[in-house]
Design an enzyme around this catalytic site. Structure first.
Site, PDB file in Angstrom:
ATOM      1  N   GLY A 230     102.956  41.282  41.736  1.00 55.21           N
ATOM      2  CA  GLY A 230     102.380  41.664  40.446  1.00 55.21           C
ATOM      3  C   GLY A 230     101.978  40.484  39.578  1.00 55.21           C
ATOM      4  O   GLY A 230     101.216  40.652  38.624  1.00 55.21           O
ATOM      5  N   SER A 231     102.463  39.310  39.896  1.00 53.57           N
ATOM      6  CA  SER A 231     102.232  38.135  39.058  1.00 53.57           C
ATOM      7  C   SER A 231     100.901  37.464  39.397  1.00 53.57           C
ATOM      8  O   SER A 231     100.645  37.126  40.560  1.00 53.57           O
ATOM      9  CB  SER A 231     103.376  37.142  39.268  1.00 53.57           C
ATOM     10  OG  SER A 231     103.020  35.861  38.805  1.00 53.57           O
ATOM     11  N   PRO A 232     100.025  37.217  38.410  1.00 55.87           N
ATOM     12  CA  PRO A 232      98.745  36.547  38.680  1.00 55.87           C
ATOM     13  C   PRO A 232      98.866  35.203  39.400  1.00 55.87           C
ATOM     14  O   PRO A 232      98.107  34.956  40.343  1.00 55.87           O
ATOM     15  CB  PRO A 232      98.132  36.397  37.286  1.00 55.87           C
ATOM     16  CG  PRO A 232      98.723  37.505  36.479  1.00 55.87           C
ATOM     17  CD  PRO A 232     100.126  37.653  36.998  1.00 55.87           C
ATOM     18  N   ASN A 234     100.971  34.166  41.526  1.00 62.17           N
ATOM     19  CA  ASN A 234     101.288  34.401  42.931  1.00 62.17           C
ATOM     20  C   ASN A 234     100.050  34.846  43.694  1.00 62.17           C
ATOM     21  O   ASN A 234      99.774  34.383  44.804  1.00 62.17           O
ATOM     22  CB  ASN A 234     102.386  35.460  43.052  1.00 62.17           C
ATOM     23  CG  ASN A 234     103.720  34.973  42.533  1.00 62.17           C
ATOM     24  OD1 ASN A 234     104.605  34.613  43.286  1.00 62.17           O
ATOM     25  ND2 ASN A 234     103.880  34.948  41.214  1.00 62.17           N
TER      26      ASN A 234
END
Length: 437
Positions: A230-232, A234
């Protein structure tokens, strides 16, 4: 009629001709032929060179191939000084012997490793093949006994041809010449004294090394990425890995469960952030740094992160714009929303994002991408953040046509966008929607 050279920079044989041309002060029109795409097998190339090998030289009506022959031809035609290829029969015979040593011993042993590794996708270099290369080095050690170069006290086309092969074996395949002091000293002399070595040979060696490293990375100590979809940041690394054709072992770290604060992870990364990359015994974090590291180490070329200082500086500026402007403004909204369970996005925080978009709009004026006409890791990193702001947090880019067009280009052209970025954006949107609705 200008000289025309059909060539491929990664090949030692081609780089030998580049250095010969440099030594002679000759200009040439280079026509790259991509071996990995099979361009040497196209009918028009086969008509010119039925052996379909590179390099191939066109000089008026003459077409010749084989780097050793090209070098001897160029010296014979274009220089009165015979130091590179002596007219004296005995001296010339010695140079010819060393040239045939390259074509008949060194280069075939190099290719016996290269072809299985890069074409057949074998994932290791057999010890037997390493030993055969070292046997060739042992022969060279004897050639160099009492002499600075392969055929005497000054360099010739024998050195030009052999160093391109040997430097690729040592620098690209990692087969050491440390046991052979004469060979090692000769390599240093070639680096220091051959015209154009650093400019024309070394980049090809480095490019070949990156290709080999990418192949060997799959089985020898695989890349490990500690991440959360969910993390940009990543997803930026996922996009970069996809663009480079690299495989990675993903280890999910659930931020909502506080897994990034586990003692084992904090020991690995005391800043306890993700993504965190392990490459053998090297550990690095921050998505921007991971992307630049991966490109520098594994990319076939520098298009994603240019080596030219001015072009790189523009990419770096855009990367820091993501680090220092875009992503903090994203987190200013995301953290309160998802962790503190705030149920709305304050107007001032939305305005801070659109202010950042206004700056980006200017970056894109007259450009297809953030640092020019082709995408780089700056686009990879920024699109991961911007797509999440726009689709996940409902912050519109309708007032920013350049950004809107750029986003569409990224969706269409970035390798793996639909596969590795969009699902994370959708997952983030689902989490944000539950808080906002």
């Amino acid at each position: 009629m200008p000289l025309v050279l059909y060539c491929y920079d990664g090949s030692p044989s081609n780089r030998a001709v580049y250095m010969c041309l440099k030594a002679l002060g000759l200009e040439v029109i280079k026509k790259p032929v991509d071996l990995f795409k099979g361009e040497q097998l196209k009918p028009e190339f086969l008509k010119m060179n039925p052996q379909h090998t590179l390099p191939t030289l066109v000089d008026g009506d003459l077409i010749i191939w084989d780097s050793h022959v090209i070098c001897s031809y160029l010296v014979g035609k274009y220089t009165k000084d015979d130091s590179l290829y002596p007219k004296d029969l005995q001296k010339r015979a010695l140079v010819d012997q060393r040239l045939h040593f390259d074509s008949g011993v060194l280069f075939p042993r190099f290719m016996s490793i290269t072809f299985p590794l890069l074409v057949l996708k074998c994932k290791e270099i057999p010890e037997k093949k390493k030993a055969s290369v070292k046997e060739a080095f042992a022969f060279m050690e004897k050639f160099l006994e009492g002499g600075e170069y392969l055929a005497g006290a000054s360099y010739t086309i024998a050195d030009i041809c052999c160093i391109s092969t040997v430097s690729t074996i040592v620098g690209g395949l990692g087969i050491s010449a440390d046991e052979y002091p004469n060979v090692k000293a000769w390599m240093k002399r070639c680096r220091e004294n051959l015209p154009g070595y650093e400019e024309l040979n070394q980049p090809g060696v480095d490019g070949y090394k990156r290709i080999v490293a990418r192949e060997l990375a799959c089985d020898n100590m695989p890349l490990v990425l500690h991440c959360f979809d969910g993390s940009p940041p990543n997803r930026a690394v996922y996009l970069c890995l996809k663009a480079l054709g690299l495989e990675v072992t993903k280890k999910t770290v659930n931020l909502f469960n506080g897994e990034h604060l586990d003692p084992d992870f904090v020991k690995l990364n005391p800043q306890h952030t993700i993504p965190t990359l392990e490459d053998d015994d090297f550990v690095i974090w921050d998505s921007h740094v991971i992307c630049s590291y991966l490109v520098d180490k594994y990319a076939e070329d520098d298009s994603l992160y240019p080596k030219d200082p001015q072009k790189r500086a523009i990419v770096d500026q855009r990367l820091h714009f993501d680090t220092g402007v875009l992503f903090p403004r994203f987190m200013n909204i995301s953290y309160p929303l998802l962790f503190l369970k705030c149920k709305e996005i304050p107007e001032e925080k939305q305005k801070a994002v659109t202010d950042a978009f206004a700056i980006m709009e200017n970056f894109l004026e007259g450009n297809d991408y953030l640092a020019g006409d082709s995408y780089t890791i700056a686009d990879i990193c920024c699109i991961a953040t911007v797509s999440t702001l726009v689709e996940g947090l409902r912050i519109s880019v309708e007032d920013f046509p350049n950004i809107k067009d750029w986003m569409e280009r990224c969706r269409e052209n970035l390798p793996g966008y639909a596969e590795v970025n969009q699902p994370g954006v959708d997952a983030y949107k689902g989490a944000a929607d539950r808080e906002l609705d």
